[in-house]
Design a protein around this motif. Structure first.
Motif, mmCIF file in Angstrom:
data_model
loop_
_atom_site.group_PDB
_atom_site.id
_atom_site.type_symbol
_atom_site.label_atom_id
_atom_site.label_comp_id
_atom_site.label_asym_id
_atom_site.label_seq_id
_atom_site.Cartn_x
_atom_site.Cartn_y
_atom_site.Cartn_z
ATOM 1 N N LEU A 637 3.408 -6.367 -0.049
ATOM 2 C CA LEU A 637 4.363 -5.284 0.170
ATOM 3 C C LEU A 637 4.587 -4.499 -1.121
ATOM 4 O O LEU A 637 4.664 -3.257 -1.116
ATOM 5 C CB LEU A 637 5.688 -5.845 0.686
ATOM 6 C CG LEU A 637 5.682 -6.424 2.101
ATOM 7 C CD1 LEU A 637 7.026 -7.085 2.412
ATOM 8 C CD2 LEU A 637 5.394 -5.348 3.139
ATOM 9 N N ASP A 640 1.424 -2.414 -1.831
ATOM 10 C CA ASP A 640 1.314 -1.248 -0.952
ATOM 11 C C ASP A 640 2.284 -0.145 -1.360
ATOM 12 O O ASP A 640 1.948 1.055 -1.324
ATOM 13 C CB ASP A 640 1.578 -1.659 0.502
ATOM 14 C CG ASP A 640 0.505 -2.584 1.035
ATOM 15 O OD1 ASP A 640 0.755 -3.219 2.090
ATOM 16 O OD2 ASP A 640 -0.569 -2.671 0.418
ATOM 17 N N THR A 641 3.479 -0.532 -1.760
ATOM 18 C CA THR A 641 4.465 0.471 -2.164
ATOM 19 C C THR A 641 4.038 1.165 -3.448
ATOM 20 O O THR A 641 4.132 2.403 -3.573
ATOM 21 C CB THR A 641 5.851 -0.180 -2.354
ATOM 22 O OG1 THR A 641 6.190 -0.896 -1.166
ATOM 23 C CG2 THR A 641 6.911 0.880 -2.611
ATOM 24 N N ASP A 644 1.298 3.699 -2.772
ATOM 25 C CA ASP A 644 1.798 4.969 -2.232
ATOM 26 C C ASP A 644 2.444 5.828 -3.313
ATOM 27 O O ASP A 644 2.252 7.054 -3.370
ATOM 28 C CB ASP A 644 2.809 4.697 -1.121
ATOM 29 C CG ASP A 644 2.135 4.195 0.142
ATOM 30 O OD1 ASP A 644 2.838 3.633 1.006
ATOM 31 O OD2 ASP A 644 0.906 4.363 0.275
ATOM 32 N N CYS A 667 9.723 2.089 -0.276
ATOM 33 C CA CYS A 667 9.795 0.679 0.150
ATOM 34 C C CYS A 667 10.081 0.577 1.643
ATOM 35 O O CYS A 667 9.491 -0.249 2.355
ATOM 36 C CB CYS A 667 10.879 -0.059 -0.635
ATOM 37 S SG CYS A 667 10.553 -0.178 -2.409
ATOM 38 N N THR A 670 7.001 1.364 3.679
ATOM 39 C CA THR A 670 6.046 0.252 3.652
ATOM 40 C C THR A 670 6.444 -0.822 4.657
ATOM 41 O O THR A 670 5.615 -1.338 5.417
ATOM 42 C CB THR A 670 5.972 -0.359 2.244
ATOM 43 O OG1 THR A 670 5.533 0.638 1.320
ATOM 44 C CG2 THR A 670 5.005 -1.535 2.218
ATOM 45 N N HIS A 674 4.838 -2.592 8.507
ATOM 46 C CA HIS A 674 4.499 -4.016 8.604
ATOM 47 C C HIS A 674 4.307 -4.399 10.065
ATOM 48 O O HIS A 674 5.107 -4.022 10.920
ATOM 49 C CB HIS A 674 5.613 -4.871 7.978
ATOM 50 C CG HIS A 674 5.203 -6.288 7.728
ATOM 51 N ND1 HIS A 674 5.318 -7.255 8.688
ATOM 52 C CD2 HIS A 674 4.653 -6.882 6.651
ATOM 53 C CE1 HIS A 674 4.861 -8.397 8.198
ATOM 54 N NE2 HIS A 674 4.462 -8.198 6.961
#
Length: 862
Positions: A637, A640-641, A644, A667, A670, A674
């Motif tokens: 997580l 991924d944030t 971006d 956040c 993201t 999920h």
């Protein structure tokens, strides 16, 4: 090898007194498991022979589960002849899987376990203990599954209630033998029966019976000095489970040689998990000439159907239809005895140049079988039954299972598979699913069904601790009684709060219950064995352990069996010598692309066998049950944030414009992507956690010299010793002196494995070789405080970063890169050549899941 006794003459492990025999003849005898039912019937027949009878009425004796099903069938015969449909475990798993917000098999299996407990013990889902976000999610899932299941299906866990509602009574009075516990539903049923017929309760070794209802199923101990009449056991210490098994088997063999009528038991906790290992070890001692085909001992439990070679090969083919065929898969299938696909071997050796390393099944079968329609439509959506029909047709077209090549065990496994396929197709619902979902479900259902080839009764019985209920032994050996295993460690059910389970009377729902259970087992072994040996392993995964406190008071075994290394028994008259050799290599792999990246190289550096097992045999560590995202998922997580944010703000100046609200919004986006439906409170807390960590990192970024991110989540191909490794890099920044690599880490890292010789942590060294402009490689540790740790040239050093002191000279960066190139090339060469020695570095075994396979403990010298 002379056995010293006749294994075809066997004796029962149950003692029947004249009183018990007379009672049994007038009652339907019900036992807690099938093992005790079989042994009791054998004992009853042998008792009749001893009495000089030439004929007698067969004993009506069965397990409780079989008895309830028999009553259901009899009720169907007396009504319209139609048997009410029982909800199968497969149908429940399928429904739970397709209605789960997070279709993790671990979660689904935990749900099915909770479903059974709720119905068996009348657990109220409205209990305040479920009034949590996690509990609410489970209740919602429970209701969704309940609504989808057919209302006409009878729940196996509530079968007793159905028989009560239908007024179904047995034909004869009942004798409950050696029960230690009953569910709430089962107790209700026997209350119902006892109102009309006699229901008696009896325990082995106790003449008196009690009439239902009873407050306790176990016989009350006699007060006074005879409270516990039993043998005094001896305790034996061994280095590991293999040695325990070898000693127990040697002991059993010597007993049967001197006392042919002895009934010998060997108890192995977690027998199902160690089935193949136990079978090999015991057979090697008792009857090495016959091996697994021996009839000198009876082995309980078995292997899951999903682990049978026949299905594992079929599973490889079906998975390849989704994941693609490569030379390695083609070679495996081409050499399989279960298919008629020998042409795949030739294809693997002469892979078409215009093909990629991995191609679709359609390409493969169009080349091999151009005139036949061999396809599965893996992109379609069908019901489970339709998928089963398609898969069976596809496998048949590929020649599976080659019945002529199957031995007795293989053919029995095939019959069990066919029976399972037919039953699953009948039990499945009409919901459509993808091919991948179908494969997941079939493997899960086959994984929950145990298969064991038929074995004759024998006087040496190897069994799990629960199966000793009601059995008596002239000699009994119990393994695995160390401080960490006996009593076992109680683990709360992920979906049933512990206090709810305890209040409902769920067995072994607390650590106190585990202690009581263990003490009861020990008392049973002492009172049901003429001689008793209790053993434990002093070493496990290179950690020392003591005997269980429950057995430490007993004396040490006076003359423990000798452990012989590399035991090989010769048949009488054999004129041959024994040769031993060390095999440290698996099959080599052809030059070209290698899957695994830096993870493979790290595994090879840590332990060559681990790399071979994980990346060539595919023995990856299974996921554990987790109610919420685990550490790896939460780390992803963060990755991924950051991806971006940096993708949209690629320079230092642009990143400096970000405010907390921007980070918080990223956040949230993201987490919204999920795949799992997460509780609202968890999402809010996770957003705050991620925002805090990223703001700390951005503060560090702001203090750096100017930079621009030029690569994000980019894949590079690194060639090492004529092999190509695909490497994915989190980020590459351009700075004034060149390029630097940054790899995000949410756990603690250090540089010792990077600068060691040879390299033990190949990740950053591999990154340093992807481009000649690379002048530094760094870990970005984003935790309670953010920091950079790495190795760099003078031009690649980042202000404030913690760098290795190994770079003292101006040319050290080039020297390091040259050494890394050599180290990584050697690792690649070792792996590709099949080098798979069990040679772990310090600490590598602590969390490794392959200890039972590599048997690293056998190499430790004590």
């Amino acid at each position: 090898m002379e056995l010293g006794y006749n294994p075809s003459v066997s004796h029962s492990f149950v003692h029947i007194s004249p009183t018990l025999a007379e009672l049994a003849a007038r009652h339907t005898v019900i036992t807690p498991n099938e093992r005790l039912a079989r042994e009791f019937k054998l004992a009853f027949d042998q008792y009749q022979v001893q009495q000089g009878h030439l004929a007698w009425v067969a004993l009506n004796c069965m397990s409780l589960q079989r008895f309830l099903l028999q009553q259901l069938e009899r009720h169907a015969d007396q009504t319209d002849g139609r048997l009410p449909k029982l909800l199968s475990s497969h149908a429940l798993r399928e429904t739970a899987f397709l209605n789960a917000t997070s279709p993790s098999l671990n979660q689904v299996d935990a749900f099915c376990s909770a479903w059974q407990l709720i119905h068996r013990y009348d657990i109220d889902l409205h209990n305040p203990a479920f009034a949590t976000e996690h509990g609410e999610l489970f209740r919602k899932w429970f209701q969704e599954v309940k609504q989808v299941l057919p209302e006409t299906d009878v729940l196996p866990e509530a079968l007793g209630d159905y028989l009560i509602a239908e007024g179904v009574l047995p034909l004869n009075p009942l004798l409950l033998l050696d029960f230690e516990q009953l569910t709430a539903v089962e107790r209700r049923y026997f209350d119902f029966v006892a109102a009309q017929l006699v229901v008696r309760v009896c325990s082995s070794g106790v003449e008196a019976t009690r009439t239902w209802p009873v407050t306790s199923l176990t016989a009350q101990q006699v007060s006074g000095p005879q409270a516990l009449v039993g043998c005094t056991p001896e305790v034996a210490r061994y280095d590991n489970l293999n040695n325990e098994l070898e000693a127990a088997a040697s002991w059993a063999r010597s007993i049967k040689t001197t006392s042919p009528t002895a009934t010998v038991g060997i108890v192995v906790p977690n027998l199902a998990q160690n089935y193949a290992r136990v079978q090999r070890q015991v057979a090697a001692i008792l009857d090495p000439a016959q091996g697994s085909l021996t009839q000198t001992f009876d082995l309980s439990a078995g292997l899951a159907l999903s682990d049978q070679p026949l299905w594992r090969h079929a599973s490889v083919l079906l998975n390849a239809c989704v994941e693609g065929f490569d030379p390695e898969v083609c070679a495996a299938l081409g050499n399989s005895n279960f298919f008629d696909l020998s042409a795949l071997t030739e294809l693997s050796n002469h892979w078409p140049r215009h093909w990629q390393l991995t191609v679709s099944g359609q390409d493969v079968f169009q080349r091999l079988l151009p005139d036949e329609d061999v396809s599965l439509d893996v992109n379609g959506a069908y019901s489970f039954a339709e998928w089963m029909a398609r898969c069976r047709g596809f496998l048949s077209a590929c020649g599976w299972p080659q019945l002529n090549s199957l031995g007795s065990t293989g053919f029995q496994a095939y019959q069990s598979l066919e029976e399972s396929f037919n039953q699953y197709a009948l039990d499945s619902l009409k919901q459509t699913m993808t091919f991948t979902q179908m494969l997941t479900l079939i493997n899960a259902s086959l994984g929950s069904k145990v298969f064991a080839p038929e074995r004759p009764h024998a006087d040496i019985l190897v069994l799990g601790e629960l199966e000793t209920t009601g059995l008596s032994f002239s000699h009994l050996w119990v393994c695995g009684l160390d401080e960490n295993s006996f009593p076992g460690k109680n683990v709360a059910h992920p979906f049933i709060p512990r206090r709810v389970a305890q209040a409902a009377g769920v067995p072994r729902s607390s650590q106190a219950d585990e202690l009581i259970f263990a003490q009861r087992r020990l008392d049973h072994w002492r009172t049901h064995a003429g001689e008793l040996v209790l053993s434990y392993s002093a070493q496990t995964q290179q950690h020392e352990q003591l005997p269980s406190a429950l057995i430490s008071k007993f004396p040490a075994m006076s003359a423990p069996p000798t452990i012989r290394q590399n035991v090989v028994e010769q048949t009488p008259g054999a004129d041959s010598c024994v040769e031993s050799f060390i095999d440290e290599r698996g099959p080599a792999i052809p030059q070209g692309e290698v899957r695994g990246g830096t993870g493979l190289l790290r595994a090879q550096a840590t332990c060559p066998f681990k790399a071979f097992a994980q990346y060539q045999l595919g023995l990856s560590q299974p996921d554990e049950v987790s109610s919420f995202p685990d550490a790896l998922t939460r780390g992803n997580l963060l990755h991924d944030t950051l991806f971006d944010l940096v993708r949209r703000h690629s320079t230092q100046d642009q990143l400096a414009t970000l405010v907390p609200a921007d980070v918080r919004r990223a956040c949230q986006q993201t987490l919204e992507r999920h795949p799992r439906e997460l509780p609202g409170l968890f999402i809010e807390q996770e957003i705050e956690r991620l925002t805090t960590l990223i703001l700390r990192w951005l503060k560090l970024e702001a203090a750096r010299a100017p930079f621009a991110a030029v690569y994000l989540e980019e894949s590079f191909v690194l060639e090492l010793h004529s092999y190509q490794f695909s490497i994915r890099v989190d980020r590459v920044d351009r700075i004034d002196g060149g390029l630097v690599v940054i790899d995000y880490k949410t756990g603690q890292v250090n540089l010792s494995g990077i600068t060691s010789s040879p390299t033990r942590d190949p990740q950053l060294p591999a990154y340093s070789l992807i481009d000649t402009e690379i002048v530094g490689v760094y870990f970005a540790e984003i935790r309670d405080k953010a920091r950079l740790l790495g190795v760099a040239d003078e031009t690649g050093r980042i202000e404030g970063a913690q760098s290795s002191r190994a770079l003292q000279q101006a040319d050290s960066w080039l020297v390091h890169r040259q050494r890394w190139q050599e180290d990584l090339s050697q690792l690649a060469e070792d792996y590709a050549s099949g080098y798979a020695r069990v040679d772990p570095v310090t600490g590598a075994c602590r969390y490794c899941h392959l200890a039972d396979l590599c048997r690293v403990e056998d190499q430790v010298e004590y």
